[in-house]
Scaffold this active site. Structure first.
Site, mmCIF file in Angstrom:
data_model
loop_
_atom_site.group_PDB
_atom_site.id
_atom_site.type_symbol
_atom_site.label_atom_id
_atom_site.label_comp_id
_atom_site.label_asym_id
_atom_site.label_seq_id
_atom_site.Cartn_x
_atom_site.Cartn_y
_atom_site.Cartn_z
ATOM 1 N N HIS A 96 0.831 -1.208 0.000
ATOM 2 C CA HIS A 96 0.000 0.000 0.000
ATOM 3 C C HIS A 96 0.867 1.261 0.000
ATOM 4 O O HIS A 96 0.696 2.152 -0.843
ATOM 5 C CB HIS A 96 -0.897 -0.032 1.247
ATOM 6 C CG HIS A 96 -1.829 1.126 1.377
ATOM 7 N ND1 HIS A 96 -3.166 1.047 1.046
ATOM 8 C CD2 HIS A 96 -1.632 2.403 1.803
ATOM 9 C CE1 HIS A 96 -3.745 2.218 1.257
ATOM 10 N NE2 HIS A 96 -2.845 3.065 1.717
ATOM 11 N N GLU A 97 1.822 1.323 0.937
ATOM 12 C CA GLU A 97 2.657 2.527 1.052
ATOM 13 C C GLU A 97 3.591 2.676 -0.148
ATOM 14 O O GLU A 97 3.901 3.792 -0.566
ATOM 15 C CB GLU A 97 3.450 2.499 2.358
ATOM 16 C CG GLU A 97 2.597 2.499 3.618
ATOM 17 C CD GLU A 97 1.608 3.656 3.699
ATOM 18 O OE1 GLU A 97 1.846 4.697 3.044
ATOM 19 O OE2 GLU A 97 0.598 3.523 4.410
ATOM 20 N N HIS A 121 3.570 6.573 -6.842
ATOM 21 C CA HIS A 121 2.758 7.663 -7.394
ATOM 22 C C HIS A 121 3.518 8.982 -7.264
ATOM 23 O O HIS A 121 3.627 9.766 -8.224
ATOM 24 C CB HIS A 121 1.419 7.730 -6.646
ATOM 25 C CG HIS A 121 0.372 8.534 -7.333
ATOM 26 N ND1 HIS A 121 -0.919 8.651 -6.862
ATOM 27 C CD2 HIS A 121 0.412 9.296 -8.458
ATOM 28 C CE1 HIS A 121 -1.618 9.430 -7.671
ATOM 29 N NE2 HIS A 121 -0.836 9.841 -8.643
ATOM 30 N N HIS A 157 1.721 4.559 -2.815
ATOM 31 C CA HIS A 157 1.821 6.014 -2.630
ATOM 32 C C HIS A 157 3.200 6.510 -3.081
ATOM 33 O O HIS A 157 3.318 7.551 -3.748
ATOM 34 C CB HIS A 157 1.643 6.365 -1.146
ATOM 35 C CG HIS A 157 0.252 6.247 -0.639
ATOM 36 N ND1 HIS A 157 -0.825 6.860 -1.240
ATOM 37 C CD2 HIS A 157 -0.254 5.582 0.445
ATOM 38 C CE1 HIS A 157 -1.926 6.585 -0.561
ATOM 39 N NE2 HIS A 157 -1.611 5.818 0.465
#
Length: 601
Positions: free
Chosen positions: A392-393, A399, A396
């Site tokens: 998940h991290e 991105h 980020h």
């Protein structure tokens, strides 16, 4: 879950498991030099006060100076806070972080003149400025975004009055925060070992996830009884917050408080309505999930305190960090060689702070600045959840990496509306990989349970919250007052509608509205549901290897804030102004349900 006998000190953690903040600043002395530079820059920017509209040169120079100042401040701010997060007991870096925060407040105050002055420039003069100065054209989108707010910006005196009233508007949320974080006290309850412990909000989730139903029931009853004892005060807080939102919207001449909240992101109202309507049309899937939960838990009656209990028991998954890194890479391999190579870069070159140490901040996040690679903070503990948090991290982080590498600073920041898309896409790709490569039936059911819960909590529950916000604001806009009885009635009816006939309603769940902090950041929660839905729709296209899906997705990652979030998602392949992305996400939910139902027959 692997728990060490004692929490190690920072210096006891191997360097290979620490991030390298020296990639931002090699020394505090260099940080101090930049701190002085920013102080000088903010004073220089103040010289443009009341002069921005005088000429195209003044406009361009002030934009450039403001951007360079913000960029350097971001670097200072990120470094100071991340250093303080390594060990919150380190007073030196806490002081550095405090100084950075104070500087940020000064910057905001001394640059606040820019937006009103840019808005004050007439359309004719702005066109003249563009013709006079070709370089100004690069900032047209930046300027258009500011000037788009023009219909809702008041006179300078009126804006000053509103700014002065800002603290009053924030008062309901501030009062709730003090009540909910400092003053509220819960009773003693028994844990799994039969030991009396004081119930806290932090302990509540662990207790309602217990396999002991009596533990779940007692924690649930104790929590909501406490809120119920203060129901009228809590209703007054929420009512005041709603009234403050409506006041702000009316003064600025928005049609509604909801429009006022969504306009800055340029997200049409129909996105919100489509979400609610589409979920309403797919309630039967939630009802099937609740029926399945009831069956797997072996219950005659499914209560609200049974919602969080694991449906698959006695699954002990231990995933060391080295294994998690490898599995995440395999799971994300569909995103291409460059993406996987960047994961190796993150693993090997100081992007990730892996393990807990004494004083380290809890939780996980991805952060960084435009002039550094992104960073990831973890408190990895060898669990399945930790591995998914890593994926998940890293979503980020990637991105941010792609956006920063491909956009100028002023266009590099992506909006909150799309912030969870990349992170959730990573989780979806990893989950698909694990489900396809897991032969053990019990483990597969455990993974399905994990994924189904994400849909329940992020799509259905957040949409229910969003509908509650919509209803209560419309009630006040039509002249009604939000009493405790009315709030509880609205919430109870929605809860029954969303959870269906297999879940027993009780006198306690009607008080859940009283404990949700996000209701004081109004019309925010819908973004969780839309972001999750967009990510599931995009990841499905990538998994199915739809032509162009991966390249469009990578372009989305590279786009930062170069366009409005709705347009960026449309280019990636999902149109959030239609029900289709939510419907496609719920098709995935339905397929997961089918698979799990077949496994328990």
């Amino acid at each position: 879950m692997k728990i060490q006998a004692s929490n190690p000190k920072r210096e006891e953690i191997k360097d290979e498991f620490k991030w390298k903040l020296e990639h931002i600043y090699e020394s505090v002395e260099l940080w101090e030099e930049d701190f002085k530079k920013v102080k000088n820059m903010v004073n220089k920017l103040s010289e443009y006060n009341d002069r921005i509209a005088e000429s195209s040169d003044n406009l361009l120079e002030s934009i450039k100076l403001s951007a360079n100042m913000s960029r350097l401040f971001e670097k200072l701010h990120v470094y100071a806070h991340m250093k303080s997060h390594e060990n919150t007991a380190n007073s030196f870096y806490q002081s550095l972080a405090d100084r950075a925060d104070a500087l940020g407040i000064e910057l905001e105050a001394k640059s606040s003149f820019m937006m009103p002055e840019i808005i004050s420039i007439s359309d004719d003069d702005m066109e003249k400025f563009y013709k006079e100065n070709n370089e100004l054209g690069f900032y047209k989108r930046y300027l258009d975004e500011i000037r788009r707010m023009k219909p809702y910006v008041l006179s300078k005196n009126e804006e000053e009055i509103l700014a002065m009233a800002g603290e009053l508007a924030q008062a309901p949320g501030n009062i709730f925060d003090m009540y909910n974080n400092a003053d509220i006290k819960f009773p003693m309850v028994k844990n799994d070992d039969g030991k009396e412990i004081e119930l806290t909000k932090g302990r509540y989730m662990a207790l309602v996830e217990s396999s002991n139903r009596e533990v779940r029931k007692n924690a649930y009853t104790a929590l909501y009884s406490t809120y119920k004892n203060h129901r009228n005060t809590l209703a007054a807080m929420l009512n005041a917050n709603v009234k403050a939102n409506i006041f702000n919207a009316k003064v600025r001449k928005y049609k509604s408080a909801r429009e006022a909240a969504m306009f800055p992101d340029n997200v049409p109202i129909e996105v919100y309505d489509n979400l609610i309507d589409t979920i309403h049309n797919k309630m039967h899937l939630m009802y099937r999930y609740m029926a399945l939960r009831k069956k797997l838990l072996g219950l005659d009656e499914l209560q609200m305190y049974d919602i969080y209990a694991p449906m698959v028991k006695d699954v002990n998954i231990e995933i060391p960090y080295a294994e998690a890194k490898d599995t995440v890479k395999k799971g994300l391999s569909l995103l291409g060689e460059e993406y996987v190579n960047l994961l190796d870069e993150a693993y090997e070159n100081g992007w990730i702070d892996v393990y807990e140490n004494q004083g380290k901040i809890s939780g996980a996040y991805s952060w960084g600045c435009y002039d550094s690679h992104p960073y990831v903070l973890m408190n990895y503990n060898d669990t399945l959840d930790s591995m998914f948090t890593l994926a998940h991290e890293l979503g980020h982080a990637m991105h941010s990496y792609y956006s920063d590498k491909n956009q100028d600073y002023v266009y590099s920041q992506y909006k909150i509306f799309v912030a969870e898309v990349a992170s959730t896409t990573n989780e979806a790709l990893l989950m698909d990989y694990m489900l396809k490569n897991t032969q053990d039936k019990k483990l597969k059911m455990y993974l399905l349970n994990h994924y189904l819960e994400q849909f329940r909590a992020t799509v259905y529950r957040q949409t229910m919250f969003a509908e509650f916000e919509k209803v209560i604001h419309e009630k006040v806009e039509s002249g009604e007052s939000l009493t405790a009885d009315l709030l509880s009635e609205i919430y109870a009816n929605l809860n029954k509608q969303y959870y269906g006939p297999d879940v027993e309603m009780d006198e306690y769940i009607e008080m859940e509205w009283a404990r949700i902090p996000h209701f004081y950041s109004s019309f925010y929660v819908y973004k969780y549901a839309t972001g999750f839905s967009a990510a599931i729709a995009l990841s499905s296209k990538i998994i199915n290897q739809e032509e162009g899906a991966r390249s469009r997705y990578l372009e989305f990652l590279k786009s930062g804030g170069a366009d409005y979030p709705i347009e960026l998602l449309r280019k990636a392949g999902v149109d959030m102004t239609t029900p289709e992305p939510i419907e496609k996400a719920l098709m995935v939910f339905e397929n997961l349900l089918n698979e799990m139902e077949n496994m328990v027959q």
